[in-house]
Design an enzyme around this catalytic site. Sequence first.
Site, PDB file in Angstrom:
ATOM      1  N   ASP A  14      -7.487  -3.506   7.738  1.00 26.35           N
ATOM      2  CA  ASP A  14      -6.863  -4.579   6.949  1.00 26.35           C
ATOM      3  C   ASP A  14      -6.407  -5.761   7.801  1.00 26.35           C
ATOM      4  O   ASP A  14      -5.940  -6.763   7.273  1.00 26.35           O
ATOM      5  CB  ASP A  14      -5.672  -4.030   6.145  1.00 26.35           C
ATOM      6  CG  ASP A  14      -6.129  -3.263   4.917  1.00 26.35           C
ATOM      7  OD1 ASP A  14      -7.350  -3.209   4.665  1.00 26.35           O
ATOM      8  OD2 ASP A  14      -5.271  -2.707   4.199  1.00 26.35           O
TER       9      ASP A  14
ATOM     10  N   ARG B 217     -16.874   1.883  -1.832  1.00 30.44           N
ATOM     11  CA  ARG B 217     -15.592   2.499  -2.194  1.00 30.44           C
ATOM     12  C   ARG B 217     -15.714   3.629  -3.220  1.00 30.44           C
ATOM     13  O   ARG B 217     -15.209   3.548  -4.340  1.00 30.44           O
ATOM     14  CB  ARG B 217     -14.611   1.432  -2.673  1.00 30.44           C
ATOM     15  CG  ARG B 217     -14.465   0.297  -1.698  1.00 30.44           C
ATOM     16  CD  ARG B 217     -13.273  -0.563  -1.971  1.00 30.44           C
ATOM     17  NE  ARG B 217     -12.060  -0.033  -1.386  1.00 30.44           N
ATOM     18  CZ  ARG B 217     -10.886  -0.648  -1.443  1.00 30.44           C
ATOM     19  NH1 ARG B 217     -10.769  -1.776  -2.071  1.00 30.44           N
ATOM     20  NH2 ARG B 217      -9.826  -0.112  -0.874  1.00 30.44           N
TER      21      ARG B 217
ATOM     22  N   CYS C  81     -10.805  -4.501  -4.442  1.00 36.16           N
ATOM     23  CA  CYS C  81     -11.476  -5.472  -3.566  1.00 36.16           C
ATOM     24  C   CYS C  81     -12.903  -5.029  -3.276  1.00 36.16           C
ATOM     25  O   CYS C  81     -13.157  -3.847  -3.031  1.00 36.16           O
ATOM     26  CB  CYS C  81     -10.727  -5.578  -2.238  1.00 36.16           C
ATOM     27  SG  CYS C  81      -9.455  -6.836  -2.216  1.00 36.16           S
TER      28      CYS C  81
ATOM     29  N   ASN D 258       0.806  -1.229   0.000  1.00 35.85           N
ATOM     30  CA  ASN D 258       0.000   0.000   0.000  1.00 35.85           C
ATOM     31  C   ASN D 258       0.840   1.281   0.000  1.00 35.85           C
ATOM     32  O   ASN D 258       0.297   2.375  -0.127  1.00 35.85           O
ATOM     33  CB  ASN D 258      -0.966   0.005   1.196  1.00 35.85           C
ATOM     34  CG  ASN D 258      -2.136  -0.942   0.963  1.00 35.85           C
ATOM     35  OD1 ASN D 258      -2.277  -1.509  -0.122  1.00 35.85           O
ATOM     36  ND2 ASN D 258      -2.970  -1.123   1.974  1.00 35.85           N
TER      37      ASN D 258
HETATM   38  C1  UD1 Z   1      -6.596   2.089   1.530  1.00 36.44           C
HETATM   39  C2  UD1 Z   1      -5.898   0.752   1.432  1.00 36.44           C
HETATM   40  C3  UD1 Z   1      -6.763  -0.334   2.036  1.00 36.44           C
HETATM   41  C4  UD1 Z   1      -7.193   0.036   3.443  1.00 36.44           C
HETATM   42  C5  UD1 Z   1      -7.804   1.437   3.494  1.00 36.44           C
HETATM   43  C6  UD1 Z   1      -8.083   1.919   4.915  1.00 36.44           C
HETATM   44  C7  UD1 Z   1      -4.512   0.806  -0.557  1.00 36.44           C
HETATM   45  C8  UD1 Z   1      -4.290   0.300  -1.936  1.00 36.44           C
HETATM   46  N1  UD1 Z   1      -5.652   0.429   0.051  1.00 36.44           N
HETATM   47  O1  UD1 Z   1      -7.794   1.984   0.758  1.00 36.44           O
HETATM   48  O2  UD1 Z   1      -5.995  -1.531   2.045  1.00 36.44           O
HETATM   49  O3  UD1 Z   1      -8.162  -0.896   3.864  1.00 36.44           O
HETATM   50  O4  UD1 Z   1      -6.906   2.386   2.888  1.00 36.44           O
HETATM   51  O5  UD1 Z   1      -6.941   1.844   5.687  1.00 36.44           O
HETATM   52  O6  UD1 Z   1      -3.710   1.513   0.018  1.00 36.44           O
HETATM   53  N2  UD1 Z   1     -14.205   6.973   1.016  1.00 36.44           N
HETATM   54  C9  UD1 Z   1     -15.186   7.817   0.528  1.00 36.44           C
HETATM   55  N3  UD1 Z   1     -14.880   8.593  -0.570  1.00 36.44           N
HETATM   56  C10 UD1 Z   1     -13.659   8.555  -1.167  1.00 36.44           C
HETATM   57  C11 UD1 Z   1     -12.672   7.693  -0.632  1.00 36.44           C
HETATM   58  C12 UD1 Z   1     -12.979   6.916   0.458  1.00 36.44           C
HETATM   59  O7  UD1 Z   1     -16.295   7.870   1.050  1.00 36.44           O
HETATM   60  O8  UD1 Z   1     -13.458   9.295  -2.138  1.00 36.44           O
HETATM   61  C13 UD1 Z   1     -14.533   6.124   2.183  1.00 36.44           C
HETATM   62  C14 UD1 Z   1     -14.399   4.636   1.883  1.00 36.44           C
HETATM   63  O9  UD1 Z   1     -15.546   4.095   1.285  1.00 36.44           O
HETATM   64  C15 UD1 Z   1     -14.124   4.072   3.257  1.00 36.44           C
HETATM   65  C16 UD1 Z   1     -13.313   5.176   3.942  1.00 36.44           C
HETATM   66  O10 UD1 Z   1     -13.561   6.370   3.184  1.00 36.44           O
HETATM   67  O11 UD1 Z   1     -15.326   3.889   3.952  1.00 36.44           O
HETATM   68  C17 UD1 Z   1     -11.828   4.939   3.994  1.00 36.44           C
HETATM   69  O12 UD1 Z   1     -11.361   4.646   2.674  1.00 36.44           O
HETATM   70  P1  UD1 Z   1      -9.861   4.970   2.243  1.00 36.44           P
HETATM   71  O13 UD1 Z   1      -9.072   5.306   3.448  1.00 36.44           O
HETATM   72  O14 UD1 Z   1      -9.903   5.964   1.142  1.00 36.44           O
HETATM   73  O15 UD1 Z   1      -9.383   3.576   1.680  1.00 36.44           O
HETATM   74  P2  UD1 Z   1      -8.601   3.286   0.349  1.00 36.44           P
HETATM   75  O16 UD1 Z   1      -7.628   4.380   0.068  1.00 36.44           O
HETATM   76  O17 UD1 Z   1      -9.561   2.867  -0.695  1.00 36.44           O
END
Ligand code: UD1
Length: 417
Positions: free
Chosen positions: A306, A121, A116, A23
């Site tokens: 995770d 997301r 995933c 990540n």
């Molecule tokens: C990253 C990690 C993933 C980990 C997650 C949280 C990578 C490739 N993936 O995922 O393994 O589980 O951080 O530690 O690094 N959200 C929104 N709008 C957005 C973006 C996110 O509502 O534009 C929400 C998501 O649905 C979720 C929360 O914010 O509920 C956290 O997501 P986020 O921290 O962005 O996770 P990822 O970056 O997708």
Amino acid sequence: MNKLCIEGDKNLSGSVTISGAKNAALPILFMSILTEGKIQIKNVPKNLTDINIALKLLVYVGVKITYKKILFIDPSSINVFCAPYHLIKKIRASIWMLAPLLARFGKAKIFLPGGCKIGSRPIDLHLNGLIKLGAKINFKNDCIIASVQGRLKGKYILMEKISVGATITIMSAATLAQGITIIDNAACEPEIVDIAKFLNTLGANIIGAGSKKIYIKGVIKLTGGTHQIIPDRIETGTFLVAAAISKGCIICHNTEPKHLTNVLLKLIDAGAKIQIGKNWIKLDMRDKRPKALNIRTAPYPGFPTDLQAQFALLNTISLGIGTITETVFENRFIYISELINMGAKIILKNNTIISYGTPKLLSSNVFCSDLRASATLVLAGCIALGVTIVNKTYHLIRGYESFPKKLNKLGADIKIL
Ligand code: UD1
């Protein structure tokens, strides 16, 4: 790797070398688009599908890559500003192409990303951040089309929700923006700190990464440089759980104990003896059944989502009743039906699972739903009585380098079918 056959009832003990953090590596690969300079990256995890797809995406847009022990990246001749659907769809991380292409070239076109299935997301926070920095965003046939006249402009951005991905997008865009950007309520994950360190090595001006407020003073241009990816804290946590659920004793080498403080405290609560050194962690759970834990996932420094599934497995074979509440993603318990097939006693109530510990799991034919669930089911197979078949394990090689091989070295009996 689609199916694994696992002979269970094993004690997982010995030493394991932890790989570089997927990540951190994934966004860092995409951030290389921001510069013309030549880059060398060390400790990139090998043979992971997600990393290989990221490299293919970079090659597609014109980046030259040589991958031996060190990854050499030459992003000087990028001449394509869109990325193909069949690759973008495969990884969520492909969203991180958008901001660097936009910031350096003023235009980018990418399809909505995959990844995933652990919730809806969305990417609204990524796109809203770019819009605040002055980007124009349009959608056409599942495609995001971003553009900006001249440079992006630095702004104060208050994140309405903590997002690792969106913090990375905004930080990368702001690196080449005009003026100062402040990201407030930023994600504090160690991977964010590593990305900021990488960008600063290339000449960016980022301070505060790892805290709630990140300050980025935009620069006109970045250079080349060398960077070493941090160790994978989630892989480390997964191997610690492997030993904790199997009455094992393990040393994880090449890791960073500071990134796992809350996880180690939970393992101590479960009864594990933990010792740490500069870059190693030892867990001793010999002859002990873990005590059930109560866990609530949260953004860093909270307990990582995770590792939620792996600790749910620990609770299933623990003494007592444990609860796990998932607060980051809304659909991250798909795997519990598979653990229930193996004899686990789990009840799901809203976003919490309650586990009634049972001394032994039984073998079964189980199916993986996502990356971390795959690792959990493989570990469940290693301790269950009998032979477990774990299906759809292609998820596993998205994020764990040589997982069956590393576990076999610790005493597991896993065959790839
Ligand atoms: C990253 C990690 C993933 C980990 C997650 C949280 C990578 C490739 N993936 O995922 O393994 O589980 O951080 O530690 O690094 N959200 C929104 N709008 C957005 C973006 C996110 O509502 O534009 C929400 C998501 O649905 C979720 C929360 O914010 O509920 C956290 O997501 P986020 O921290 O962005 O996770 P990822 O970056 O997708």
